[in-house]
Design a protein around this motif. Structure first.
Motif, short mmCIF file in Angstrom:
data_model
loop_
_atom_site.label_atom_id
_atom_site.label_comp_id
_atom_site.label_asym_id
_atom_site.label_seq_id
_atom_site.Cartn_x
_atom_site.Cartn_y
_atom_site.Cartn_z
N THR A 249 0.76 -1.14 0.15
CA THR A 249 0.06 -0.11 -0.12
C THR A 249 0.97 1.32 0.01
N VAL A 250 0.26 2.13 -0.76
CA VAL A 250 1.01 3.42 -0.48
C VAL A 250 0.43 4.35 0.31
N VAL A 251 1.15 4.94 1.40
CA VAL A 251 0.68 5.31 2.55
C VAL A 251 0.87 6.90 2.69
N ARG A 252 1.80 7.52 1.88
CA ARG A 252 1.98 8.78 1.60
C ARG A 252 2.56 9.24 0.39
N VAL A 253 2.00 10.43 -0.28
CA VAL A 253 2.41 10.86 -1.55
C VAL A 253 2.85 12.38 -1.36
N GLU A 254 3.97 12.57 -1.84
CA GLU A 254 4.43 13.87 -1.66
C GLU A 254 5.23 14.47 -3.13
N MET B 268 5.97 12.91 -8.20
CA MET B 268 5.49 12.56 -6.97
C MET B 268 6.24 11.12 -6.18
N SER B 269 6.65 11.55 -5.17
CA SER B 269 7.26 10.60 -4.38
C SER B 269 6.33 9.75 -3.48
N LEU C 62 6.52 7.77 -8.17
CA LEU C 62 5.40 7.33 -9.04
C LEU C 62 5.74 7.31 -10.63
N ASN C 63 5.45 6.32 -11.16
CA ASN C 63 5.24 6.35 -12.61
C ASN C 63 3.79 6.77 -13.05
N GLN D 155 -3.75 13.23 -0.62
CA GLN D 155 -2.69 13.94 -0.86
C GLN D 155 -2.53 13.82 -2.34
N LEU D 156 -2.66 12.87 -3.09
CA LEU D 156 -2.55 12.73 -4.73
C LEU D 156 -3.64 13.78 -5.30
#
Length: 161
Positions: free
Chosen positions: A68-73, A79-80, A91-92, A124-125
């Motif tokens: 799972t992705v828990v954070r997007v920055e 995007m990390s 992120l691709n 966040q995304l």
């Protein structure tokens, strides 16, 4: 010669729940070293997940996605992503897809696995997503580029025109 899946071998039945946590019939696996080893040895082939230990393969039941992705920055024009295993990667945008209910998924680990974005990561995304009236689709805006988001069951995302 390919290894065969070992049903009911020395390890108990393994699974990964919707939040990306590992468990057996007895409950959640909480030992950090064991979980790290299981994640490192996780493989997927023809839609089946397994842990590869030497020549043996042990099946893994995956409820949704193994990560799972828990954070997007935002990071520059990219995007990390912070994953539930503590790793981070970029992120691709071509792998970002929306499932029913607008739940975002993307490929991680060099494209080897699909990951579901948690609710917090999806919010966040969403700061970088716009609605494109011309295509009637959501569009991810990164570094001046626009990527139309595909549905999870549909085709790959493509740059917007």
């Amino acid at each position: 010669m390919s290894a065969e899946l070992q049903e009911g071998a020395d390890l108990p039945r393994l699974g990964i729940d919707r939040e990306g946590e590992w468990f057996t019939e007895e409950g959640e696996i909480t030992h950090a070293g064991i979980v790290a080893t299981l994640r490192q040895q996780l493989r997927e082939e023809e839609g089946r997940y397994f842990v590869q230990i030497g020549p043996q393969r042990f099946p893994v039941d995956v409820e949704d996605t193994p990560f799972t992705v828990v954070r997007v920055e935002p990071q520059g024009g990219e995007m990390s992503l912070l994953l539930n295993d503590g790793s981070s990667e970029l992120l691709n945008p071509f792998t970002l897809k929306l499932a029913e209910g607008d739940v975002p998924y993307c490929k991680v680990k060099g494209g080897r696995f699909e990951a579901r974005l948690t609710r917090a990561a999806a919010h966040q995304l969403a700061r970088s997503i716009e609605y494109d009236e011309a295509s009637n689709r959501a569009v991810l805006v990164l570094g001046g580029a626009r990527y139309v988001l595909a549905s999870r069951s549909g085709s790959r995302g493509a740059p917007a025109q």
